[in-house]
Design a protein around this motif. Structure first.
Motif, PDB file in Angstrom:
ATOM      1  N   ALA A  37      19.590  34.591  -0.516  1.00 44.03           N
ATOM      2  CA  ALA A  37      20.140  35.436  -1.473  1.00 44.03           C
ATOM      3  C   ALA A  37      20.113  34.431  -2.803  1.00 44.03           C
ATOM      4  CB  ALA A  37      21.268  35.873  -0.875  1.00 44.03           C
ATOM      5  N   SER A  69      15.082  36.439  -5.702  1.00 40.06           N
ATOM      6  CA  SER A  69      15.936  35.355  -5.767  1.00 40.06           C
ATOM      7  C   SER A  69      15.368  34.357  -6.666  1.00 40.06           C
ATOM      8  CB  SER A  69      16.531  34.604  -4.520  1.00 40.06           C
ATOM      9  OG  SER A  69      16.821  35.612  -3.640  1.00 40.06           O
ATOM     10  N   VAL A 109      19.165  42.811  -5.524  1.00 40.01           N
ATOM     11  CA  VAL A 109      20.119  41.849  -4.937  1.00 40.01           C
ATOM     12  C   VAL A 109      21.292  41.789  -5.863  1.00 40.01           C
ATOM     13  CG1 VAL A 109      18.260  40.404  -3.912  1.00 40.01           C
ATOM     14  CG2 VAL A 109      18.564  40.216  -6.252  1.00 40.01           C
TER      15      VAL A 109
END
Lengths: 314, 436
Positions: free
Chosen positions: A172, A262, B408
């Motif tokens: 992440a 990421s 994300v």
């Protein structure tokens, strides 16, 4: 040739005692010297200087899809100084450097001291085992860790399933730098350990014996004898690590395929330069970024070396 | 430095892996006028990374023994484009022909690197191909390549898995969203779809929805992701992301294949080429997977989009253009195209697509379903007017830096797309385009 050099050498001091008028032999000798370093100089010029000069040359142009190639002087550099992506990437590797390098060198030092202490059973096995990851190619190591990091089917997923945990994905955005740090540490602890260990091995035993006679304990021996003795090795290892951090590329580049959100295309300066030239066709700007990074890396390494040297003399 | 080919192997890659029986090459494709050129002989160099090209070249050489066609693999998609751009810039080492995916055609066309095939007679070929691929090779009043395969989109799904959880095959996107939630609720380890942000998928979805974010006219380009048609997809998809009902598994990764094999990922909405990819990459799914039409926007006419696919183009600097065109015809709509279809490549020509034997073929992997009928119907309903940026290769490379952040972080997909547009525009302006 093989004879000429020593002759010239011998002739030199003899002549220096005379007035500096008659000089034909040394002149011949001068060129003989060049003949010896010539092959190296040719290789050096082509392999080291030419690429740098070519990059410098490239960085002065801008090649556009519409409009073609033109000379822009220092414009690329001006653009780079205002380029958020570049400085953020530099900030990221600096953060990485400040945290990962001390951790890695600390572990390496600990392991080296432990092996050197002679109190370890299976010392050789331990040494090989710690060094082994360095022999694994970075690409393979990263892929391997990447699979382990997987929260769906990787090791992390297995841990989560088995113990009912909820470990967040190491890939992440918040954790990915740490995940990369872990890979790099795993890879290079052994290498640095070996540098420290070999430096420890050359410390004369008489020093330890003297310390023992003086009643020094192990801790004292470490701080007063071992650490000062391997200071230059530590400086070298630090400089290598700094350069390695600034050049961080393989690990993020491979993990990018697994965690594209990421790791951005400008995650590290090197990755940025790579993306610029290969996905963006901006070779000129990529060359500029490469040169700026080269200069920064050199400066930082130089400062560290200066500091290390100065403390060495103290 | 390490050159990585990102796993975005579209279209033909999987098809090539699935080498079926190579049937003898049919002798029906090339027109009579062209045969003289081939009889004169010559040498051609083709750059392409798809395996089937070798076989096409061999079949061509068998028919035209005077001609030598060399196929060179200089890298997969972006790697090859880089090599091609370098060769063009250097003015040497340029091949006669090159495989170019549809999204990259404008980039090469605008740089005048490709030969305009309309000068070689390609205008007569309109109608030979299905609308999607033909649309992709024609722009700016020229024809810049001939289609080799196409990727009309369809809904590939694991029927056994959906049935197990009582989920019906979604017909609309609203159904799809509901099914995604229901399935994940029924079993948190199962997802209807996997997505971590894929530029090709997103732009295809926008295309189907009716959005036309890119308008290109020569060197003036406009980028706009704010159209309502674009936004309705972005909003629907963003909700699915926020509800975490899309598997966070990146396409083409190892986990992705595993996920389809072990029943974590239940469906894929993607190009027709996925069929052969599934057969070679997800053997465990044999008999479980089916193909359904792409979900629709409720109450609208049946519309699909294309995702992926390649063409072959002739380079402007080739000094053997007519011979190259003869080969290209063979590869694109002649014997080579038959050969490619037999190897699992999804055809781009109407003739091969509407072939009864092909349409009625029952594919064992898909439980003897006549999947080509579904895919052909999709090819027939592709929305018109898609455009790619003349610097699309770069735009794709920054999709995950921008729009991908929606997956994300708190950024919404709409915001991400807007940022994508802005950064693409900035790059375009830097490259001398007039982008707004």
């Amino acid at each position: 040739m093989t004879v000429a050099a020593p002759v010239a050498h011998v002739a030199d001091p003899a002549e220096s005692s005379q007035p500096p008028v008659a000089t034909p032999p040394p002149r011949r000798g001068k060129w003989t010297g060049w003949a010896f370093v010539g092959p190296f100089m040719v290789v050096f010029a082509f392999v080291f200087l030419a690429p740098i000069i070519y990059s410098l040359w490239l960085s002065l142009f801008r090649d556009q899809m519409v409009g073609g190639n033109q000379f822009v002087g220092l414009e690329n550099y001006i653009q780079a100084f205002g380029d958020q992506q570049l400085w953020r990437a530099l900030g990221r590797v600096t953060l990485f450097l400040v945290i990962q390098v001390p951790v890695m060198l600390g572990i390496a030092l600990l392991v080296a001291l432990a092996i050197d202490s002679g109190r370890l059973h299976g010392k050789n096995f331990f040494r090989i085992a710690v060094f082994m990851p360095y022999a694994v190619p970075a690409v393979v190591a990263t892929l391997m860790w990447g699979f382990m990091y997987g929260t769906q089917f990787g090791l992390v997923a297995n841990f989560n399933d088995m113990f009912g945990l909820n470990i967040p994905s190491p890939l992440a955005p918040e954790w990915v730098l740490l995940a990369i740090g872990n890979i790099v540490t795993w890879q290079f602890v052994g290498y640095n350990m070996l540098i420290f260990y070999s430096a420890l091995r050359v410390i004369p035993h008489s020093l330890y014996e003297a310390a023992e006679i003086d009643g020094a304990g192990q801790w004292r021996i470490i701080t007063a004898i071992k650490l000062p003795a391997i200071r230059s090795a530590m400086v070298i290892a630090t400089i290598f690590s700094i350069i390695g951090s600034f050049q961080l590329f393989n690990e993020p580049s491979i993990l990018q395929a697994m965690a594209p959100n990421s790791i951005s295309s400008s995650f590290t300066p090197n990755l940025y330069a790579y993306s610029l030239s290969f996905a963006g066709q901006q070779f000129n700007y990529a060359a500029t970024v490469a040169i700026i990074m080269g200069v920064i890396t050199m400066l930082v390494a130089y400062v560290v070396q200066l500091r290390g040297m100065r403390e060495d003399m103290r | 430095m390490l050159a990585l080919t990102r796993g975005r192997r579209r279209a033909l890659a999987g098809a090539a892996a699935l080498a079926l029986v190579i049937t003898s090459c049919a002798d029906n494709g090339t027109s009579e006028v062209d045969e003289d050129i081939a009889a004169e002989g010559g040498e051609l160099l083709l750059w392409g990374w798809t395996g089937v090209y070798e076989d096409i070249a061999e079949a061509y050489m068998e028919e035209n023994p005077e001609v030598t066609v060399e196929v060179q693999n200089v890298g997969t998609n972006e790697d090859q484009y880089t090599a091609l751009q370098n060769a063009v810039a250097a003015g040497s080492g340029i091949p006669d022909l090159a495989q170019i995916e549809y999204y990259a055609i404008p980039q090469f066309a605008i740089a005048d690197s490709l030969a305009d095939l309309s000068e070689l007679g390609a205008e007569d070929l309109e109608g030979t191909y299905t609308p999607g691929p033909w649309d992709s090779v024609t722009m700016e009043g020229g024809i810049w390549g001939l289609p080799i395969d196409s990727g009309p989109m369809a809904f590939f799904y694991n029927a056994a898995l959906l049935e197990e959880h009582g989920i019906e095959v979604p017909e609309t996107w609203e159904d799809f969203a509901q099914a995604a939630r229901d399935l994940n609720e029924a079993d948190p380890d199962v997802y209807l779809a996997a997505d971590t942000g894929d530029a090709g998928f997103a732009t295809s979805m926008i295309w189907q929805s009716g959005g036309r974010p890119y308008q290109v006219d020569g060197t003036s380009v406009s980028i706009d992701f704010s159209e309502p048609e674009t936004q309705r997809w972005a909003e629907l998809w963003n909700e699915l992301i926020e509800d975490e009902v899309l598997a966070p598994i990146t396409a083409w990764s190892d986990e992705w294949y595993q996920g389809m094999a072990n029943g974590t990922i239940a469906s894929l909405t993607t190009g027709a080429w996925m069929g052969s990819n599934l057969q070679s990459g997800v053997e465990e799914g044999h008999g479980d997977w089916r193909v359904a039409p792409m979900p629709q926007w409720e109450g609208e006419e049946f519309t699909t989009a294309e995702n992926g696919g390649s063409s072959i183009a002739i380079m402007e600097d080739s000094d053997n253009k007519e011979l190259a065109y003869d080969f290209l015809q063979f590869a694109s709509n002649g014997g080579g195209a038959d050969l490619a279809r037999d190897q699992g490549v999804f055809p781009a020509t109407v003739e091969r697509l509407e072939d009864e034997d092909y349409l009625n073929e029952e594919v064992e992997y898909f439980g003897d379903q006549q999947v080509y009928q579904v895919l052909a119907e999709s090819a027939d309903s592709v929305a018109e007017g898609r455009q790619y940026l003349p610097f699309h290769v770069h735009a794709i490379s920054i999709f995950n830096d921008t729009a991908g952040q929606a997956y994300v972080s708190d950024t919404t997909l709409s915001e991400g797309l807007e940022e994508w547009g802005e950064q693409s525009a900035a790059y375009g302006n830097e490259q001398g385009f007039d982008v707004e």
